[in-house]
Write a protein that holds these residues in place. Structure first.
Motif, short mmCIF file in Angstrom:
data_model
loop_
_atom_site.label_atom_id
_atom_site.label_comp_id
_atom_site.label_asym_id
_atom_site.label_seq_id
_atom_site.Cartn_x
_atom_site.Cartn_y
_atom_site.Cartn_z
N ARG A 119 0.87 -1.19 0.00
CA ARG A 119 0.00 0.00 0.00
C ARG A 119 0.89 1.23 0.00
O ARG A 119 1.69 1.43 0.90
CB ARG A 119 -0.91 0.01 1.22
N THR A 131 -3.47 6.98 -2.63
CA THR A 131 -3.19 5.68 -2.05
C THR A 131 -3.45 4.61 -3.09
O THR A 131 -4.51 4.60 -3.71
CB THR A 131 -4.08 5.43 -0.81
N THR A 133 -3.07 0.32 -3.67
CA THR A 133 -2.86 -0.98 -3.04
C THR A 133 -2.85 -2.04 -4.11
O THR A 133 -3.70 -2.03 -5.00
CB THR A 133 -3.96 -1.27 -2.00
#
Length: 138
Positions: A119, A131, A133
């Motif tokens: 992440r 962000t 992931t």
């Protein structure tokens, strides 16, 4: 009924013409100003969008790098279970730092498979952070 027209003298007609030209010039300047303001606003919006897209692409590359780092660390150290990788702006060649949280876990019943999850937060410690992931299973 008689209509009386007052004849304009030369100087009065000239003043009236000058006033009309001044009004036309002011209206033209107003229109040019409005067009320029619109172009400026459009340019600023496009610049913001381009910068955001650059950050998105950088975050995508960083998440891939974090997965590769985790795989390499696991090959050199079988006890490696993950880390929080702090990436300096100098390493990235940008103004912003990044952080990557890497987690390795056994996957499945026989524990023969391993999942690696990364992440990314980029830019780190900014008002607008992206962000990303990604998880792979080996």
């Amino acid at each position: 009924m008689r209509l009386h027209y007052k004849a304009f003298t030369g100087s009065q007609a000239e003043k009236t013409r000058r006033g009309a030209v001044l009004v036309i010039v002011m209206v033209c300047l107003l229109l040019i100003s409005l067009v320029m303001a619109s172009l400026l606003k459009s340019t600023l919006l496009q610049r913001r969008q381009m910068l955001k897209e650059q950050l998105l692409v950088q975050a995508d590359w960083l998440v891939e790098s974090a997965l590769e780092r985790a795989a390499q660390q696991r090959l050199t150290n079988p006890e490696y279970r993950g880390e929080v990788w702090q990436i300096d702006p100098e390493e990235l060649g940008t103004r912003y730092a990044a952080s990557a949280e890497i987690v390795l876990k056994p996957e499945g019943e026989a524990d023969r498979r391993l999942s690696i999850q990364a992440r990314i937060k980029y830019p780190d410690n900014q008002t607008e952070t992206i962000t990303r992931t990604k998880k792979i299973i080996l």
